[in-house]
Design an enzyme around this catalytic site. Structure first.
Site, mmCIF file in Angstrom:
data_model
loop_
_atom_site.group_PDB
_atom_site.id
_atom_site.type_symbol
_atom_site.label_atom_id
_atom_site.label_comp_id
_atom_site.label_asym_id
_atom_site.label_seq_id
_atom_site.Cartn_x
_atom_site.Cartn_y
_atom_site.Cartn_z
ATOM 1 N N ASP A 1 0.841 -1.192 0.000
ATOM 2 C CA ASP A 1 0.000 0.000 0.000
ATOM 3 C C ASP A 1 0.876 1.241 0.000
ATOM 4 O O ASP A 1 2.055 1.191 0.378
ATOM 5 C CB ASP A 1 -0.948 -0.002 1.200
ATOM 6 C CG ASP A 1 -0.207 -0.051 2.541
ATOM 7 O OD1 ASP A 1 0.821 -0.742 2.622
ATOM 8 O OD2 ASP A 1 -0.676 0.592 3.506
ATOM 9 N N GLU B 1 -0.299 -1.255 5.835
ATOM 10 C CA GLU B 1 0.846 -0.852 6.654
ATOM 11 C C GLU B 1 0.873 0.645 6.880
ATOM 12 O O GLU B 1 1.219 1.107 7.968
ATOM 13 C CB GLU B 1 2.155 -1.313 6.001
ATOM 14 C CG GLU B 1 3.392 -1.166 6.885
ATOM 15 C CD GLU B 1 4.076 0.196 6.809
ATOM 16 O OE1 GLU B 1 4.977 0.449 7.617
ATOM 17 O OE2 GLU B 1 3.695 1.027 5.944
#
Length: 398
Positions: free
Chosen positions: A79, A145
């Site tokens: 991400d 994350e």
């Protein structure tokens, strides 16, 4: 072990890695919206010959290669943060750019380059017969994350029942090898007041004024926090402020702030909360001090709640995992620098919560993370893929 042959193999895959990275950059994939990035990573894993590729319930992509009983993992979160103010970019963050030496675009350093090098590092292991029969390699493309570092590995360890011998974290390391980081936590402080008409403020009790006193004491507390000889100083800073009032013509009856607290070695979240609760203004105004919780659904719609506490961690320099990464680097690129991250990584769960050793080595630079005009370097992709390919065999032969 033929270090030069592995090094050359990584060079030979530079064009493939560059293409793969540019494909990933072109797909927007902020936290909780990574599905298309995950599926593109899974596609590349299958293409290069992973033995098993699957997507878990949270949406992490897991690629396995080899058949040994012990697992050695390479983790890359896939991400990214948003692009921010587009006026600060000199090129399209998703179209990106490529030169003979660089690749630009959102996520180039933080940290799509890491998954690229890890996937091709595993391919080189297979190409060069480095897998052996004592270990199985796992490459993870992990989600959320940026929103909640380490949550993905809480899920992998607790729900998937996967516990590696150690994990190489592929976050950017500026060409160095990292073996630790400070932890962090997210704190909320809230003060109550009494509203009244703004034309007669003396009738009320302004919560904003209470919070102003608290903010000054929080700022001063930063200077008194502990110092660790390796990880450095604990820090805190106010990152958000809120106020609540019946109208813009009324005294605020509630005010709050958010605090980013960085925890150095030996500090605990309980002690960090108590430090703030003990501030004179906090006690005088009866302010409430709590830790935030995270409960946003992943792209698969799974909600896996956790408190916003991310422990500090350090892997010893003489640990077999650290030595394996150092020796792999040394065999191809000379003597590395051993250091630590400034920011936080998935190691907060892997090592911080569960005691599974972590070592950091990844393409790109920390200073590129979350910045406009983000870029990474093709030479980093090659260097990291080569080192990754050698690490498990060196560890197994020790």
């Amino acid at each position: 072990m033929d270090f030069q042959a592995v090094k050359q193999a990584a060079r030979d895959y530079e064009a493939d890695m560059t293409r793969f990275l540019r494909d990933l950059i072109a797909i927007p994939g902020e936290s909780c919206g990574e599905e298309k990035v995950v599926r593109r990573v899974a596609e590349e894993m299958r293409k290069v010959g992973f033995d098993e590729v699957r997507i878990d319930g949270m949406g992490n992509v897991l690629g396995f290669m080899g058949s040994g009983g012990k697992i050695i993992a390479f983790d890359a979160h896939i991400d990214t943060v948003g692009v921010g103010n587009l006026a600060n970019w000199t090129f399209s963050p998703y179209e990106g750019y490529e030169t003979d030496t660089e690749v630009g675009g959102r996520g180039a350093s933080d940290q799509l380059g890491g998954i690229v090098s890890a996937v091709y590092g595993a391919k080189i292991m297979r190409d060069k017969g480095l897998l052996g029969d004592t270990f199985r390699v796992l490459v993870t493309g992990t989600v959320q994350e940026e929103d909640c570092d380490g949550l993905c590995w809480q899920y992998i360890i607790k729900e998937e029942k996967i516990r590696p011998e150690f994990v190489v974290i592929t976050e950017p390391t500026d060409g160095n090898i990292y073996r630790g980081q400070r932890g962090r936590m997210e704190i909320r402080v809230e003060a109550e007041g009494v509203s009244c008409h703004g034309s007669a403020p003396e009738r009320g009790d302004n919560a904003i004024y209470k919070m102003a006193e608290i903010v000054l004491e929080v700022k001063a507390l930063n200077d008194r926090l502990a110092m660790d000889p390796f990880l450095g100083k604990g820090t805190l800073t106010v990152t958000e402020q809120f106020s609540f009032s019946p109208s813009r013509c009324a005294v605020a009856d509630r005010a709050a702030i958010s605090i980013d607290r960085r925890l150095t070695g030996g500090e605990t979240f309980e002690a960090a909360l108590e430090e703030i609760r003990a501030l004179p203004a906090v006690r005088r105004h009866g302010a409430k001090v709590t830790m935030y919780n995270y409960n946003a659904p992943s792209w698969t719609k799974l909600v896996y709640p956790t408190e916003c506490y991310f422990p500090a961690w350090v892997t010893p320099e003489d640990h077999p995992a650290t030595r394996a990464v150092v020796n792999a680097y040394r065999g191809m690129f000379g003597e590395p620098k051993i250091d630590k991250w400034t920011f936080s990584t998935n190691g907060v769960s892997i090592m911080g919560r569960y005691g599974i050793p972590c070592v950091g080595f990844g393409p790109g630079k920390e200073e590129e993370a979350h910045a406009p005009n983000e870029k990474t370097w093709k030479a980093d992709l090659v260097r990291c893929a080569a080192v990754y390919a050698m690490v498990p065999a060196i560890w197994a032969s020790a």
